[in-house]
Design a protein around this motif. Structure first.
Motif, PDB file in Angstrom:
ATOM      1  N   ALA A  12     -25.190  24.208  11.541  1.00  0.00           N
ATOM      2  CA  ALA A  12     -26.314  23.400  10.995  1.00  0.00           C
ATOM      3  C   ALA A  12     -26.333  22.697   9.445  1.00  0.00           C
ATOM      4  O   ALA A  12     -26.722  21.603   9.338  1.00  0.00           O
ATOM      5  N   LEU A  13     -25.357  23.680   8.786  1.00  0.00           N
ATOM      6  CA  LEU A  13     -25.012  23.038   7.379  1.00  0.00           C
ATOM      7  C   LEU A  13     -24.259  21.775   7.609  1.00  0.00           C
ATOM      8  O   LEU A  13     -24.495  20.783   6.713  1.00  0.00           O
ATOM      9  N   GLN A  14     -23.213  21.784   8.509  1.00  0.00           N
ATOM     10  CA  GLN A  14     -22.307  20.594   8.779  1.00  0.00           C
ATOM     11  C   GLN A  14     -23.182  19.387   9.022  1.00  0.00           C
ATOM     12  O   GLN A  14     -22.866  18.359   8.583  1.00  0.00           O
ATOM     13  N   LYS A  15     -24.166  19.551   9.865  1.00  0.00           N
ATOM     14  CA  LYS A  15     -25.037  18.451  10.220  1.00  0.00           C
ATOM     15  C   LYS A  15     -25.428  17.808   9.046  1.00  0.00           C
ATOM     16  O   LYS A  15     -25.688  16.505   8.994  1.00  0.00           O
ATOM     17  N   VAL A  16     -26.018  18.737   8.250  1.00  0.00           N
ATOM     18  CA  VAL A  16     -26.900  18.136   6.905  1.00  0.00           C
ATOM     19  C   VAL A  16     -25.790  17.394   6.056  1.00  0.00           C
ATOM     20  O   VAL A  16     -26.080  16.352   5.473  1.00  0.00           O
ATOM     21  N   PHE A  17     -24.739  17.886   5.830  1.00  0.00           N
ATOM     22  CA  PHE A  17     -23.665  17.456   5.074  1.00  0.00           C
ATOM     23  C   PHE A  17     -23.228  16.036   5.545  1.00  0.00           C
ATOM     24  O   PHE A  17     -23.113  14.976   4.980  1.00  0.00           O
ATOM     25  N   VAL A  18     -23.114  15.919   7.041  1.00  0.00           N
ATOM     26  CA  VAL A  18     -22.542  14.736   7.703  1.00  0.00           C
ATOM     27  C   VAL A  18     -23.722  13.530   7.461  1.00  0.00           C
ATOM     28  O   VAL A  18     -23.400  12.458   7.175  1.00  0.00           O
ATOM     29  N   GLN A  23     -18.580  16.283   2.943  1.00  0.00           N
ATOM     30  CA  GLN A  23     -17.876  17.163   3.309  1.00  0.00           C
ATOM     31  C   GLN A  23     -18.079  18.607   3.109  1.00  0.00           C
ATOM     32  O   GLN A  23     -18.252  19.047   1.974  1.00  0.00           O
ATOM     33  N   LEU A  24     -18.173  19.550   4.118  1.00  0.00           N
ATOM     34  CA  LEU A  24     -18.399  21.160   4.079  1.00  0.00           C
ATOM     35  C   LEU A  24     -16.934  21.725   3.933  1.00  0.00           C
ATOM     36  O   LEU A  24     -16.479  21.719   5.122  1.00  0.00           O
ATOM     37  N   ASN A  25     -16.673  22.406   2.752  1.00  0.00           N
ATOM     38  CA  ASN A  25     -15.335  23.022   2.884  1.00  0.00           C
ATOM     39  C   ASN A  25     -15.836  24.508   2.784  1.00  0.00           C
ATOM     40  O   ASN A  25     -16.714  24.855   2.905  1.00  0.00           O
ATOM     41  N   ALA A  26     -14.709  25.405   3.015  1.00  0.00           N
ATOM     42  CA  ALA A  26     -14.834  26.775   3.012  1.00  0.00           C
ATOM     43  C   ALA A  26     -15.500  27.600   1.913  1.00  0.00           C
ATOM     44  O   ALA A  26     -16.411  28.494   2.117  1.00  0.00           O
ATOM     45  N   ILE A  27     -15.100  26.897   0.656  1.00  0.00           N
ATOM     46  CA  ILE A  27     -15.673  27.610  -0.495  1.00  0.00           C
ATOM     47  C   ILE A  27     -17.302  27.386  -0.539  1.00  0.00           C
ATOM     48  O   ILE A  27     -17.928  28.164  -0.990  1.00  0.00           O
ATOM     49  N   LEU A  28     -17.712  25.990  -0.272  1.00  0.00           N
ATOM     50  CA  LEU A  28     -19.082  25.515  -0.109  1.00  0.00           C
ATOM     51  C   LEU A  28     -19.829  26.451   0.907  1.00  0.00           C
ATOM     52  O   LEU A  28     -20.878  26.808   0.660  1.00  0.00           O
ATOM     53  N   LYS A  63     -28.864  21.486  -2.214  1.00  0.00           N
ATOM     54  CA  LYS A  63     -28.511  22.672  -2.750  1.00  0.00           C
ATOM     55  C   LYS A  63     -29.150  23.770  -2.389  1.00  0.00           C
ATOM     56  O   LYS A  63     -30.170  23.859  -1.782  1.00  0.00           O
ATOM     57  N   PRO A  64     -28.588  25.000  -2.242  1.00  0.00           N
ATOM     58  CA  PRO A  64     -29.126  26.375  -1.814  1.00  0.00           C
ATOM     59  C   PRO A  64     -30.492  26.408  -2.550  1.00  0.00           C
ATOM     60  O   PRO A  64     -31.481  26.922  -1.944  1.00  0.00           O
ATOM     61  N   ALA A  65     -30.685  26.231  -3.826  1.00  0.00           N
ATOM     62  CA  ALA A  65     -32.028  26.364  -4.575  1.00  0.00           C
ATOM     63  C   ALA A  65     -32.850  25.402  -3.940  1.00  0.00           C
ATOM     64  O   ALA A  65     -34.215  25.819  -3.963  1.00  0.00           O
ATOM     65  N   ASP A  66     -32.482  24.471  -3.317  1.00  0.00           N
ATOM     66  CA  ASP A  66     -33.640  23.395  -2.747  1.00  0.00           C
ATOM     67  C   ASP A  66     -34.190  24.021  -1.323  1.00  0.00           C
ATOM     68  O   ASP A  66     -35.333  24.058  -1.187  1.00  0.00           O
ATOM     69  N   VAL A  67     -33.230  24.581  -0.720  1.00  0.00           N
ATOM     70  CA  VAL A  67     -33.525  25.428   0.537  1.00  0.00           C
ATOM     71  C   VAL A  67     -34.475  26.626   0.180  1.00  0.00           C
ATOM     72  O   VAL A  67     -35.624  26.664   0.673  1.00  0.00           O
ATOM     73  N   ILE A  68     -33.986  27.221  -0.850  1.00  0.00           N
ATOM     74  CA  ILE A  68     -35.013  28.558  -1.246  1.00  0.00           C
ATOM     75  C   ILE A  68     -36.139  28.070  -1.649  1.00  0.00           C
ATOM     76  O   ILE A  68     -37.433  28.678  -1.485  1.00  0.00           O
ATOM     77  N   LYS A  69     -36.212  26.953  -2.481  1.00  0.00           N
ATOM     78  CA  LYS A  69     -37.580  26.273  -2.953  1.00  0.00           C
ATOM     79  C   LYS A  69     -38.592  26.114  -1.705  1.00  0.00           C
ATOM     80  O   LYS A  69     -39.777  26.137  -1.892  1.00  0.00           O
ATOM     81  N   ALA A  70     -37.926  25.475  -0.773  1.00  0.00           N
ATOM     82  CA  ALA A  70     -38.723  25.123   0.558  1.00  0.00           C
ATOM     83  C   ALA A  70     -39.263  26.548   1.359  1.00  0.00           C
ATOM     84  O   ALA A  70     -40.316  26.364   1.932  1.00  0.00           O
TER      85      ALA A  70
END
Length: 220
Positions: A12-18, A23-28, A63-70
């Motif tokens: 799901a997150l990869q689709k958003v990054f695309v 690019q979504l890497n392992a650290i992110l 960013k994660p904060a945007d998702v948490i705010k939503a």
């Protein structure tokens, strides 16, 4: 989210990054997972959709904060909503039974304020000031967009007593906590919380075989 859902979350997150040409890497992925794990997969994917559809902020990679705010709304509203849960639990559950809320920040704030037993000891006159302190502390955590370390349970008088008895007799005397709010989310809070021992607070008012109770706010 459960560990078994990591693959679905990654997809799901990869689709958003695309969508944002990133690019979504392992650290992110690890950062996102740690920040959003207390929420359900359905909630997270729905919040991601809300962000990308937002005409004001949807042009930016979330960013994660945007998702948490939503998921949670602004800090003032969420602090008030969190306090409503605490106030209701104090009035209906009380200090004897351990509790688990459906919001990990509530656990952290109550621990920092002395623990569940201490929260139940305040008088009616003190209660407005307790509310103000709770909401200020809650906002302080929520604005960061990160879930702080928190205790998996808020221990009540009965469990605190049982833990002492368990040490003395070597038996398992743990009882199930009261789940406050969404039960499935409260279970997730329990499973993701820390086992670090909670701050132990001695009740200010004596208890006679459980018949006496601290002077806490109670509905008449």
């Amino acid at each position: 989210m459960q560990s078994s859902e990591l693959g679905q979350f990654k997809t799901a997150l990869q689709k958003v990054f695309v969508l944002y040409d990133k690019q979504l890497n392992a650290i992110l992925l690890d950062v996102w997972w740690d920040a959003l794990q207390p929420y359900t997969l359905a909630e997270v994917t729905r919040a991601l959709t809300v962000h990308v559809r937002n005409p004001d902020t949807g042009q930016y990679l979330p960013k994660p904060a945007d998702v948490i705010k939503a998921l949670r709304g602004n800090s003032a509203n969420t602090a008030q909503s969190a306090w409503t849960k605490v106030d209701g639990a104090v009035r209906k559950v009380g200090p004897h039974k351990s509790v688990a809320f459906d919001d990990p920040i509530i656990h952290r704030v109550i621990q920092d304020m002395g623990g569940w037993i201490r929260m139940n000891e305040h008088t009616n006159d003190e209660w407005p000031f307790v509310q103000r302190e709770f909401e200020n502390r809650y906002r302080g955590f929520s604005v960061t967009g990160e879930i702080p370390e928190y205790p998996r349970l808020l221990v009540g008088i009965a469990e605190a007593h049982n833990k002492r008895e368990k040490i003395r007799i070597g038996a398992d005397l743990q009882e199930k906590p009261a789940l406050i709010g969404d039960a499935s989310k409260a279970e997730l809070v329990i499973s993701s919380g820390s086992n670090t021992p909670l701050l132990t607070i001695t009740p200010r008012v004596g208890h006679d075989n459980g018949t006496q109770q601290a002077n806490r706010p109670r509905l008449n």
